[in-house]
Motif scaffolding. Sequence first.
Motif, PDB file in Angstrom:
ATOM      1  N   TYR A  26      15.468   5.332  58.210  1.00 29.32           N
ATOM      2  CA  TYR A  26      14.047   5.287  57.752  1.00 29.32           C
ATOM      3  C   TYR A  26      13.863   5.413  56.370  1.00 29.32           C
ATOM      4  CZ  TYR A  26       8.989   6.200  58.341  1.00 29.32           C
ATOM      5  OH  TYR A  26       7.428   6.042  58.333  1.00 29.32           O
ATOM      6  N   GLY A  72      11.549   4.912  52.464  1.00 27.58           N
ATOM      7  CA  GLY A  72      10.297   4.427  52.035  1.00 27.58           C
ATOM      8  C   GLY A  72      10.222   3.286  51.120  1.00 27.58           C
ATOM      9  N   ARG A 122       4.576   4.839  54.670  1.00 23.93           N
ATOM     10  CA  ARG A 122       4.552   6.196  55.587  1.00 23.93           C
ATOM     11  C   ARG A 122       5.690   6.800  55.411  1.00 23.93           C
ATOM     12  NH1 ARG A 122       1.379   3.998  60.717  1.00 23.93           N
ATOM     13  NH2 ARG A 122       2.377   5.884  61.574  1.00 23.93           N
ATOM     14  N   GLN A 123       5.858   7.894  54.496  1.00 22.01           N
ATOM     15  CA  GLN A 123       7.290   8.403  54.341  1.00 22.01           C
ATOM     16  C   GLN A 123       7.115   9.781  54.260  1.00 22.01           C
ATOM     17  OE1 GLN A 123       8.813   7.212  50.489  1.00 22.01           O
ATOM     18  NE2 GLN A 123       6.867   6.072  50.232  1.00 22.01           N
ATOM     19  N   THR A 124       6.176  10.627  54.977  1.00 21.91           N
ATOM     20  CA  THR A 124       6.288  11.974  55.158  1.00 21.91           C
ATOM     21  C   THR A 124       7.414  12.487  56.098  1.00 21.91           C
ATOM     22  OG1 THR A 124       4.637  12.111  56.854  1.00 21.91           O
ATOM     23  CG2 THR A 124       3.695  12.054  54.783  1.00 21.91           C
ATOM     24  N   SER A 125       7.943  13.770  56.197  1.00 20.59           N
ATOM     25  CA  SER A 125       8.758  14.166  56.717  1.00 20.59           C
ATOM     26  C   SER A 125       8.515  13.903  58.488  1.00 20.59           C
ATOM     27  CB  SER A 125       9.299  15.792  56.882  1.00 20.59           C
ATOM     28  OG  SER A 125      10.221  15.955  57.518  1.00 20.59           O
ATOM     29  N   PRO A 126       7.312  14.042  58.635  1.00 23.41           N
ATOM     30  CA  PRO A 126       6.937  13.926  60.450  1.00 23.41           C
ATOM     31  C   PRO A 126       6.997  12.411  60.584  1.00 23.41           C
ATOM     32  CG  PRO A 126       5.408  15.473  59.207  1.00 23.41           C
ATOM     33  CD  PRO A 126       6.225  14.966  58.149  1.00 23.41           C
ATOM     34  N   ASP A 127       6.692  11.521  59.615  1.00 22.83           N
ATOM     35  CA  ASP A 127       6.767   9.854  59.905  1.00 22.83           C
ATOM     36  C   ASP A 127       8.447   9.798  59.979  1.00 22.83           C
ATOM     37  OD1 ASP A 127       4.197   9.318  59.499  1.00 22.83           O
ATOM     38  OD2 ASP A 127       4.134   9.278  57.210  1.00 22.83           O
ATOM     39  N   ARG A 128       8.873  10.268  59.283  1.00 23.79           N
ATOM     40  CA  ARG A 128      10.499  10.065  59.400  1.00 23.79           C
ATOM     41  C   ARG A 128      10.939  10.512  60.798  1.00 23.79           C
ATOM     42  NH1 ARG A 128      12.922   8.789  54.589  1.00 23.79           N
ATOM     43  NH2 ARG A 128      11.690   8.837  52.562  1.00 23.79           N
TER      44      ARG A 128
END
Length: 232
Positions: free
Chosen positions: A99, A101, A82-88
Amino acid sequence: MPEVILLEDEPVLRQELGEFLEELGYAPLCVSSLQEFDLGFDPGRHHLAVIDIGLPDGCGLDLIQRLRQDGQRVGIVVFSARQTSPDRIMGLGMGADHYLGKGCDLDELAATLAALVRRLGLQQRPPEQPAADWMLEVGPRRLHIPGAPSMPLSQQDLTVLRCLMDQAGENVSRRQIIEALGADYLEYDQRRLDTQMRRLRRRVEAESGQTLPVKTLRNSGYCFYQPARVQA
């Protein structure tokens, strides 16, 4: 040797990452769930953690938040698919130091951990060895370990150690070692060399209680960093 606790539920990736961390000189404890993490985590030993997010018994982010709320100063690297900007943003906000990916180059993970080691002051000098040199006897195929009984060697282990100990203190390339083994460098599966080195390190430590003074040069080769002699 810094100890790392690795939380990853996928068995093949967990093994690959554990072996990778060993090659870098870390001592990994590999666990597959939040429950195993809680059972294995020792704040006095584990100053670094690599944590996946999606786990069979919960979310790694909740674990990170709990560690920070408990005042744990462990360096935390999230390693997640899970490596979207919100995830990070969420991961860093929960208390992760970095963080990454899962698609990243493992060298980036290595550099990230090295930066954490420096920032947290976890650098360790190589273990002090007794005054005597390490000595390799070629004829009887034996490794003489300072302060411990000598150890018999296979022909392959002898060949690898001779390459390294003949040039103690210098960087020895993978090509040099593989060609000394009588193999074709372009066709040789280099994972075999990594596996052999891991087994040799473990055997020396198990039989003598000492650390084989060989450091891995990532994507390059190895270096025997203690004084050494080779006797024909």
